[in-house]
Design a protein around this motif. Structure first.
Motif, PDB file in Angstrom:
ATOM      1  N   LEU A   1      54.434  17.238  24.764  1.00 35.67           N
ATOM      2  CA  LEU A   1      53.939  15.869  24.633  1.00 35.67           C
ATOM      3  C   LEU A   1      53.542  15.364  26.014  1.00 35.67           C
ATOM      4  O   LEU A   1      54.358  15.387  26.950  1.00 35.67           O
ATOM      5  N   HIS A   2      52.301  14.922  26.142  1.00 32.01           N
ATOM      6  CA  HIS A   2      51.756  14.564  27.447  1.00 32.01           C
ATOM      7  C   HIS A   2      51.335  13.095  27.458  1.00 32.01           C
ATOM      8  O   HIS A   2      51.073  12.498  26.407  1.00 32.01           O
ATOM      9  N   PHE A   3      51.231  12.525  28.663  1.00 31.11           N
ATOM     10  CA  PHE A   3      50.992  11.098  28.826  1.00 31.11           C
ATOM     11  C   PHE A   3      49.846  10.880  29.819  1.00 31.11           C
ATOM     12  O   PHE A   3      49.770  11.545  30.853  1.00 31.11           O
ATOM     13  N   PHE A   4      48.950   9.946  29.452  1.00 34.49           N
ATOM     14  CA  PHE A   4      47.840   9.645  30.354  1.00 34.49           C
ATOM     15  C   PHE A   4      47.364   8.219  30.112  1.00 34.49           C
ATOM     16  O   PHE A   4      46.907   7.893  29.002  1.00 34.49           O
ATOM     17  N   GLU A   5      47.499   7.375  31.106  1.00 36.30           N
ATOM     18  CA  GLU A   5      46.986   6.006  31.076  1.00 36.30           C
ATOM     19  C   GLU A   5      47.330   5.274  29.771  1.00 36.30           C
ATOM     20  O   GLU A   5      46.485   4.657  29.129  1.00 36.30           O
ATOM     21  N   GLY A   6      48.586   5.358  29.394  1.00 37.77           N
ATOM     22  CA  GLY A   6      49.065   4.632  28.223  1.00 37.77           C
ATOM     23  C   GLY A   6      48.946   5.373  26.912  1.00 37.77           C
ATOM     24  O   GLY A   6      49.421   4.870  25.882  1.00 37.77           O
ATOM     25  N   PHE A   7      48.327   6.533  26.906  1.00 31.31           N
ATOM     26  CA  PHE A   7      48.180   7.321  25.680  1.00 31.31           C
ATOM     27  C   PHE A   7      49.128   8.512  25.695  1.00 31.31           C
ATOM     28  O   PHE A   7      49.416   9.087  26.750  1.00 31.31           O
ATOM     29  N   ARG A   8      49.597   8.865  24.516  1.00 27.71           N
ATOM     30  CA  ARG A   8      50.370  10.092  24.324  1.00 27.71           C
ATOM     31  C   ARG A   8      49.482  11.082  23.576  1.00 27.71           C
ATOM     32  O   ARG A   8      48.819  10.704  22.599  1.00 27.71           O
ATOM     33  N   PHE A   9      49.493  12.338  24.015  1.00 30.69           N
ATOM     34  CA  PHE A   9      48.619  13.303  23.371  1.00 30.69           C
ATOM     35  C   PHE A   9      49.222  14.699  23.457  1.00 30.69           C
ATOM     36  O   PHE A   9      50.180  14.947  24.210  1.00 30.69           O
ATOM     37  N   ALA A  10      48.668  15.593  22.660  1.00 31.64           N
ATOM     38  CA  ALA A  10      49.100  16.984  22.632  1.00 31.64           C
ATOM     39  C   ALA A  10      47.878  17.857  22.391  1.00 31.64           C
ATOM     40  O   ALA A  10      46.867  17.405  21.842  1.00 31.64           O
ATOM     41  N   LEU A  11      47.971  19.113  22.795  1.00 28.87           N
ATOM     42  CA  LEU A  11      46.902  20.090  22.594  1.00 28.87           C
ATOM     43  C   LEU A  11      47.372  21.175  21.639  1.00 28.87           C
ATOM     44  O   LEU A  11      48.515  21.643  21.722  1.00 28.87           O
ATOM     45  N   PHE A  12      46.475  21.562  20.740  1.00 28.15           N
ATOM     46  CA  PHE A  12      46.771  22.605  19.762  1.00 28.15           C
ATOM     47  C   PHE A  12      45.630  23.611  19.749  1.00 28.15           C
ATOM     48  O   PHE A  12      44.462  23.220  19.884  1.00 28.15           O
ATOM     49  N   PRO A  13      45.917  24.892  19.565  1.00 28.62           N
ATOM     50  CA  PRO A  13      44.818  25.846  19.372  1.00 28.62           C
ATOM     51  C   PRO A  13      44.081  25.531  18.082  1.00 28.62           C
ATOM     52  O   PRO A  13      44.702  25.157  17.076  1.00 28.62           O
ATOM     53  N   GLN A  14      42.764  25.638  18.111  1.00 32.68           N
ATOM     54  CA  GLN A  14      42.005  25.334  16.906  1.00 32.68           C
ATOM     55  C   GLN A  14      42.280  26.376  15.822  1.00 32.68           C
ATOM     56  O   GLN A  14      42.327  27.576  16.095  1.00 32.68           O
ATOM     57  N   VAL A  15      42.466  25.918  14.607  1.00 33.33           N
ATOM     58  CA  VAL A  15      42.579  26.788  13.437  1.00 33.33           C
ATOM     59  C   VAL A  15      41.256  26.693  12.689  1.00 33.33           C
ATOM     60  O   VAL A  15      40.843  25.604  12.287  1.00 33.33           O
ATOM     61  N   SER A  16      40.592  27.810  12.513  1.00 31.48           N
ATOM     62  CA  SER A  16      39.302  27.800  11.827  1.00 31.48           C
ATOM     63  C   SER A  16      39.473  28.279  10.391  1.00 31.48           C
ATOM     64  O   SER A  16      40.509  28.822  10.012  1.00 31.48           O
TER      65      SER A  16
END
Length: 328
Positions: free
Chosen positions: A96-111
């Protein structure tokens, strides 16, 4: 006085790129917005041509602990060999990552594509996938995530819809009556808390992707403690009894490759459908301040939508009075 911007209106393409690149990635192009309303989700590729999905969480919806519990569940499933998109972790092990007030996460794309619910081999594969998921889900309980609490969810949904400006006086009276009657029927079919396990929680076709008979589950944003049938009932879409029994038989045969399915939960299928009908309308009205919602769902402001919603709720109420359709 100028109206305050919704938080997601501040999520510009440049800010999205800066957030992702703050994790050490380099983006040769702009992210592409995917079809998502509860959160904001973007597809991008890095300088090694790997494809990723960046998910920016809706502010104030989940606590950090609830999001982390979602991520930990995904990592546990991934480690068990179950096809899911587990979140990327940095060198410190943070997902879980934080940037300028936002929380976000990265996931590998599932096609891939959504399964076909009239294809027996796809249904068997889906049951097999959910059975694997629940085999891991039953090992322990969520601490921070929600439980599927029918009385609370019904009352919240009723309050949210009745507090919205869209219903006419006649519709409001009808909604009060019908939703109260349906709510009592749903509450009467509650389940013991000891029967709950960790589930995906929102197992509809948009969250299942793959090819042939190989599928993966994505978007665990609504994972929660719930009866096992919560992850199966949305795949039961047949209109006639013969096809309905085919769907159910294939799903359960695949599921029981991994664990026994509690057959008594089949009586919960239509109640869960009724609960989702109520919650969906409530979700639309509570998210109306998000500019994406009036653009995507303009018909919420039309009287005709609420007439149809009332008819659907009444039909579901009548269905719950009849004999159960879904039998093993």
């Amino acid at each position: 006085m100028a109206l305050a911007l919704h938080p997601f209106e501040q999520l510009s393409p440049a800010r999205i790129v800066d957030a992702v690149e703050s994790l050490g990635f380099w983006l040769p192009g702009e992210p592409f917005a995917l079809n998502s309303y509860e959160n904001r989700v973007f597809l991008f590729h890095d300088d090694e041509r790997r494809r990723w999905v960046a998910k920016f969480y809706r502010p104030r919806r989940w606590s950090d602990a609830q999001i982390q519990e979602e991520h930990d569940f995904l990592a546990e499933l991934d480690e068990a060999g179950i096809p899911v998109a587990a979140p990327w972790c940095n060198a410190a092990g943070a997902s879980l990552h934080f940037f300028e007030g936002f929380r976000f996460a990265l996931f590998p794309q599932v096609s891939g594509q959504a399964p076909e619910l009239d294809n027996p081999s796809h249904l068997f594969a889906l049951g097999d996938l959910v059975g694997q998921l629940h085999g891991v889900g039953q090992r322990r309980s969520f601490i921070h995530r929600h439980q599927l609490d029918v009385p609370t969810m019904i009352e919240e949904s009723r309050e949210q819809v009745l507090g919205s400006p869209w219903l006419s006086r006649h519709q409001r009276k009808a909604y009060e009556r019908i939703s109260a009657a349906l709510g009592e029927q749903l509450k009467a079919r509650a389940w013991p808390s000891e029967s709950l396990l960790r589930t995906h929680g929102d197992c509809h076709l948009g969250n299942i992707l793959g090819r042939d008979e190989h599928f993966a589950l994505v978007d665990f944003d609504d994972c929660l403690m719930a009866p096992a049938v919560q992850d199966l009932w949305m795949m039961l879409t047949a209109q006639d009894d013969q096809e309905a029994q085919m769907q159910l038989s294939e799903l359960l045969e695949g599921y029981e490759q991994h664990r026994d399915f509690p057959r008594g939960e089949l009586a919960l299928i239509e109640p869960l459908r009724g609960l989702r009908l109520m919650r969906y309308a409530a979700w639309l009205v509570t998210r109306w301040s998000d500019p994406a919602f009036p653009k995507a769902f303009p018909w919420v402001a039309d009287e005709g939508y609420w007439d149809q919603h009332l008819r659907t709720l009444e039909q579901q109420r009548q269905l719950l009075e009849s004999n159960p359709r879904w039998l093993a």
